[in-house]
Design an enzyme around this catalytic site. Structure first.
Site, PDB file in Angstrom:
ATOM      1  N   ASP A   8      -2.549  -1.638  -3.776  1.00 10.85           N
ATOM      2  CA  ASP A   8      -2.944  -0.344  -4.085  1.00 10.85           C
ATOM      3  C   ASP A   8      -1.519   0.643  -4.242  1.00 10.85           C
ATOM      4  O   ASP A   8      -0.851   1.052  -3.102  1.00 10.85           O
ATOM      5  CB  ASP A   8      -3.740   0.231  -2.891  1.00 10.85           C
ATOM      6  CG  ASP A   8      -4.351   1.663  -3.394  1.00 10.85           C
ATOM      7  OD1 ASP A   8      -4.026   2.422  -4.363  1.00 10.85           O
ATOM      8  OD2 ASP A   8      -5.277   2.108  -2.634  1.00 10.85           O
ATOM      9  N   TYR A  25       1.048  -1.128  -0.034  1.00 11.61           N
ATOM     10  CA  TYR A  25      -0.156   0.246  -0.052  1.00 11.61           C
ATOM     11  C   TYR A  25       0.927   1.216  -0.104  1.00 11.61           C
ATOM     12  O   TYR A  25       1.748   1.462   1.077  1.00 11.61           O
ATOM     13  CB  TYR A  25      -0.973   0.080   1.260  1.00 11.61           C
ATOM     14  CG  TYR A  25      -1.686   1.508   1.426  1.00 11.61           C
ATOM     15  CD1 TYR A  25      -2.635   1.851   0.431  1.00 11.61           C
ATOM     16  CD2 TYR A  25      -1.229   2.201   2.316  1.00 11.61           C
ATOM     17  CE1 TYR A  25      -3.193   2.823   0.530  1.00 11.61           C
ATOM     18  CE2 TYR A  25      -1.878   3.532   2.417  1.00 11.61           C
ATOM     19  CZ  TYR A  25      -2.814   4.002   1.378  1.00 11.61           C
ATOM     20  OH  TYR A  25      -3.448   4.985   1.591  1.00 11.61           O
ATOM     21  N   ASN A  53      -1.505   3.461  -5.890  1.00 10.37           N
ATOM     22  CA  ASN A  53      -1.964   5.370  -6.201  1.00 10.37           C
ATOM     23  C   ASN A  53      -1.247   5.722  -7.271  1.00 10.37           C
ATOM     24  O   ASN A  53      -0.553   6.739  -7.036  1.00 10.37           O
ATOM     25  CB  ASN A  53      -1.680   5.784  -4.827  1.00 10.37           C
ATOM     26  CG  ASN A  53      -2.721   5.863  -3.786  1.00 10.37           C
ATOM     27  OD1 ASN A  53      -4.079   5.958  -4.173  1.00 10.37           O
ATOM     28  ND2 ASN A  53      -2.924   5.014  -2.776  1.00 10.37           N
ATOM     29  N   HIS A  55     -23.721   0.119   6.078  1.00  6.59           N
ATOM     30  CA  HIS A  55     -24.971   0.236   6.641  1.00  6.59           C
ATOM     31  C   HIS A  55     -25.167  -1.106   7.025  1.00  6.59           C
ATOM     32  O   HIS A  55     -25.186  -2.217   6.585  1.00  6.59           O
ATOM     33  CB  HIS A  55     -26.058   0.926   6.097  1.00  6.59           C
ATOM     34  CG  HIS A  55     -25.783   2.261   5.343  1.00  6.59           C
ATOM     35  ND1 HIS A  55     -25.742   3.237   6.392  1.00  6.59           N
ATOM     36  CD2 HIS A  55     -25.211   2.794   4.292  1.00  6.59           C
ATOM     37  CE1 HIS A  55     -25.172   4.382   5.758  1.00  6.59           C
ATOM     38  NE2 HIS A  55     -24.967   4.200   4.477  1.00  6.59           N
TER      39      HIS A  55
END
Length: 369
Positions: A145, A116, A147, A232
């Site tokens: 990841d 990362y 970026n 949620h």
């Protein structure tokens, strides 16, 4: 001698954006199990060493991790319990951004590197990762990841942008070292994305699997798949979903069931308390049966909407305001179907999370001379 059946190894990488919340963690772990991946790379776990140990409770298999803080960083590698995985070396950094495993799988030496790299990182960080690959042993697979958009013309939605100095340096070093972007190697002209930036209204591909070009023949496929998990949650204990009472047809059926029950059982032979408790138990079963049928219909709607969502995502980088509106409406509808009580706000539609799946041959191949 009969040839042994080839054993395909499936890897998955996913930036989970935090596993602090227990219900979110349970949802993510359940989703990962459903994909039946052999090895899973997770980024931004945001877990302390103590919390990372708890991953073993939700994952039946080996778990390796490098911890960051509760707000950033943290990477983990999950190994499926059925995989014959013997780890001989583990290397991790202090910031929870890199995790390396040297292992043996069915007699094949392999190195897995989970990465990362935070946004805005400098060239030194990327060079260290590529140097780490060069100095690794066996079949090397690096994912995570990063970026960075290695091909701005194809890896960004909308108008193409020019390559910056960091992108040029990475591409140049990868070419010199013989390192390839596996997904782009298999899909040289395709557009697909793994991240959505709400402030910039753009999609980009910033998650990768890297391998050496000499090992590319082992790869069977590499795909980007959509995840539509919502943060949620609701309680596990059964509770009447009051939103079903908004359905006039279902509400009428419940009235008829209650009427039939009382006509059959309210004879004066049992107390009102027992009658009431029995009615609740019977109606609970009826409601579960009805809602189960409605759930099947809802799931079919979700499948159709997700297909439309994926198709729209692939179409020419989402050009045009009208297409963006349609896209957000589809996202909105999907989340509302999954949880009708949730009020969907625009900032809750920050991105469509994506996972990248890679399948490689784990067996050793021999060439006859």
């Amino acid at each position: 001698m009969a040839n042994k059946q080839q054993r395909a190894l499936t890897l998955m990488t996913w930036n989970v954006k935090g596993l602090n919340h227990p219900i979110k963690k349970k949802k993510i772990m359940t989703f990962i199990k459903s994909k039946k991946a052999d090895i899973v790379f997770l980024q931004e776990t945001h877990l302390s060493p103590q919390e990372s140990d708890k991953l073993c409770r939700d994952w039946v298999g080996q778990v390796f991790f490098s911890c960051g803080s509760s707000q950033s960083g943290g990477v983990a590698i999950l190994i499926h319990k059925q995989l014959q995985f013997k780890c001989s070396r583990t290397v991790k950094d202090e910031d929870g951004q890199t995790l390396l495993l040297l292992a043996e799988i069915q007699g094949q030496e392999m190195t897995f590197i989970n990465v990362y790299i935070p946004p805005g990182s400098n060239w030194t960080i990327y060079k260290q990762i590529f140097d780490l690959m060069v100095n690794s042993q066996g079949l090397v697979i690096c994912g995570g990841d990063f970026n960075i958009r290695l091909n701005p013309k194809l890896d960004v939605s909308g108008a193409s942008i020019s390559s910056n100095a960091l992108t040029k340096k990475c591409n140049q070093l990868m070419e010199e070292l013989g390192i390839i972007d596996v997904w782009r190697e298999l899909h040289p002209k395709n557009r697909d994305y793994t991240h959505y930036s709400c402030p910039h209204r753009t999609y980009s591909r910033i998650d990768y699997f890297f391998m050496f070009s000499n090992d590319c023949t082992r790869v069977k496929g590499c795909q980007i798949k959509t995840i539509d998990l919502s943060d949620h949650t609701r309680k596990v204990q059964w509770k009447l979903n009051s939103t079903i009472l908004n359905d006039p047809i279902l509400k009428q059926k419940l009235r008829e069931e209650i009427k039939d029950f009382l006509e059959l059982n309210d004879t004066g032979e049992v107390s009102q308390i027992i009658l009431w408790d029995t009615l609740k138990a019977v109606m609970r079963g009826k409601i579960i049966s009805m809602t189960s049928h409605l759930k099947k219909i809802k799931l079919q709607k979700l499948v159709n909407l997700q297909a439309k969502l994926k198709q729209l995502q692939r179409e020419d980088g989402y050009k045009g305001t009208q297409k963006k509106i349609i896209f957000l409406k589809l996202e909105n509808t999907i989340l509302k179907i999954k949880n009708p009580q949730t009020k969907i706000m625009e900032n809750q539609l920050e991105k469509i999370q994506e996972i990248t799946c890679l399948t490689v041959h784990s067996e050793v191949r021999f060439t006859s001379l």
